[in-house]
Design an enzyme around this catalytic site. Sequence first.
Site, short mmCIF file in Angstrom:
data_model
loop_
_atom_site.label_atom_id
_atom_site.label_comp_id
_atom_site.label_asym_id
_atom_site.label_seq_id
_atom_site.Cartn_x
_atom_site.Cartn_y
_atom_site.Cartn_z
N GLU A 127 0.62 -1.19 -0.04
CA GLU A 127 -0.07 -0.03 0.13
C GLU A 127 0.96 1.30 0.10
O GLU A 127 0.57 2.36 0.80
CB GLU A 127 -0.78 0.14 1.20
CG GLU A 127 -1.85 -1.15 0.90
CD GLU A 127 -3.04 -1.21 2.39
OE1 GLU A 127 -2.84 -0.18 3.33
OE2 GLU A 127 -3.88 -2.01 2.41
N ASN A 169 2.07 -5.07 -3.00
CA ASN A 169 0.79 -5.57 -2.92
C ASN A 169 0.06 -4.23 -2.71
O ASN A 169 0.48 -3.50 -1.88
CB ASN A 169 0.70 -6.38 -1.74
CG ASN A 169 -0.60 -7.05 -1.37
OD1 ASN A 169 -1.38 -7.77 -2.15
ND2 ASN A 169 -0.98 -7.06 -0.15
N HIS A 206 -10.16 -5.98 -2.28
CA HIS A 206 -11.32 -5.80 -1.48
C HIS A 206 -12.45 -5.03 -2.15
O HIS A 206 -12.30 -3.87 -2.62
CB HIS A 206 -10.89 -4.88 -0.33
CG HIS A 206 -9.91 -5.81 0.47
ND1 HIS A 206 -10.03 -6.71 1.00
CD2 HIS A 206 -8.45 -5.57 0.69
CE1 HIS A 206 -9.13 -7.21 1.82
NE2 HIS A 206 -8.05 -6.21 1.48
N GLU A 235 -6.10 -10.90 -1.49
CA GLU A 235 -7.03 -10.56 -0.21
C GLU A 235 -8.37 -10.47 -0.58
O GLU A 235 -9.39 -9.55 0.06
CB GLU A 235 -6.64 -9.35 0.76
CG GLU A 235 -5.12 -9.03 0.95
CD GLU A 235 -4.66 -7.84 1.51
OE1 GLU A 235 -5.41 -7.13 2.16
OE2 GLU A 235 -3.40 -7.76 1.68
N ASP A 237 -12.26 -10.06 -1.06
CA ASP A 237 -13.40 -10.40 -0.51
C ASP A 237 -14.57 -9.55 -1.17
O ASP A 237 -13.90 -8.27 -1.79
CB ASP A 237 -13.40 -10.23 1.06
CG ASP A 237 -12.84 -8.87 1.55
OD1 ASP A 237 -12.61 -7.70 0.74
OD2 ASP A 237 -12.30 -8.74 2.77
C1 XIL Z 1 -6.72 -6.25 8.09
C2 XIL Z 1 -6.90 -7.30 8.87
O1 XIL Z 1 -7.92 -8.13 8.25
C3 XIL Z 1 -7.43 -6.76 10.33
O2 XIL Z 1 -7.92 -7.69 11.18
C4 XIL Z 1 -6.71 -5.86 10.76
O3 XIL Z 1 -7.34 -5.23 11.99
C5 XIL Z 1 -6.32 -4.69 9.88
O4 XIL Z 1 -5.62 -5.50 8.72
N1 XIL Z 1 -5.14 -4.48 3.52
C6 XIL Z 1 -4.18 -5.34 3.84
C7 XIL Z 1 -4.54 -6.42 5.14
O5 XIL Z 1 -2.96 -5.45 3.38
O6 XIL Z 1 -3.34 -6.55 5.97
C8 XIL Z 1 -5.56 -5.79 5.93
O7 XIL Z 1 -5.89 -6.68 6.76
C9 XIL Z 1 -6.64 -5.37 5.04
C10 XIL Z 1 -6.40 -4.37 3.97
#
Ligand code: XIL
Length: 302
Positions: A127, A169, A206, A235, A237
């Site tokens: 990020e 990422n 996401h 990741e 969802d």
């Molecule tokens: C999130 C986790 O799922 C949570 O439990 C935590 O509180 C915050 O981080 N991008 C990422 C992940 O790279 O590490 C994040 O995970 C979600 C967004």
Amino acid sequence: GSTLQDAAAETGRYYGTAIAASRMNDQQYMNIANTEFNMITAENEMKMDAMQPQRGNFNWASGDRIVDWALQNGKQVRGHALAWHSQQPGWMQSMEGSSLRTAMLDHVTQVATYYRGKIHSWDVVNEAFADGSSGARRDSNLQRTGNDWIEAAFRAARAADPQAKLCYNDYNIDNWNHAKTRAVHAMVADFKSRGVPIDCVGLQAHFNSGNPVPSDYHVTIQNFADLGVDVQITELDIEGSGTSQAEQFRGVHQACMSVARCTGISVWGVRDTDSWRAQGTPLLFDGNGGKKAAYHAVLEQL
Ligand code: XIL
């Protein structure tokens, strides 16, 4: 295949999930994780604050719990994440300049060295780009140490673990027609042209109603792959339910499957109730461990 991992393996891909150490005594959770997935990411346990809570004092226990379980069960591990502006330990948040640069590189080196030989891919930097239309780097204490902090982190990771694939990422780099996507693409192109070690780009993926799966997702994935890197959905969802959610999951998988170098997909949790966005019911299993419509769409698409 009758499981996600078996279906993905038919085309040489992996299928992964994020695991939380705090849920590892939940039998239903562990049964689903073990049956369906063959790539494991620690949801929080390998982040900077978890790994190095005090400077020079590393805490490997929770990360090891996840990594050891994965390897003992024949799975591979995505390491997440070596350098990030978020979830830094307190001591690091207040650092700046060359001492922060040194501390960051030391963290990358020590963590990647400790897990050497156990990690399929590392999210080396997470990020680092700003949202919106600027295409700029995100302002952070790490960015303020100098624009070359990202490549320095990748070089340190390569030196520490030459076998691991090294990934950049990020989120909101799914739409090709988006300044952030183009900026990350340009950075990867620059790294490849100058020999900075980078092997993969992770698309966090996401999604929700305000940020739906783009219809041209395969274009973005192909354009990254064309730079000579692997692409992974890291990741995934998608908030929603029923058929519309299932069709969006299908679209993501269709896009990945259409690009040879899209080598694996991970969802960000097991059941809806395990999700960091639980109220959006964004995953493939419901709170009772039941397979949702989205699960069946994914299995069909792999
Ligand atoms: C999130 C986790 O799922 C949570 O439990 C935590 O509180 C915050 O981080 N991008 C990422 C992940 O790279 O590490 C994040 O995970 C979600 C967004």
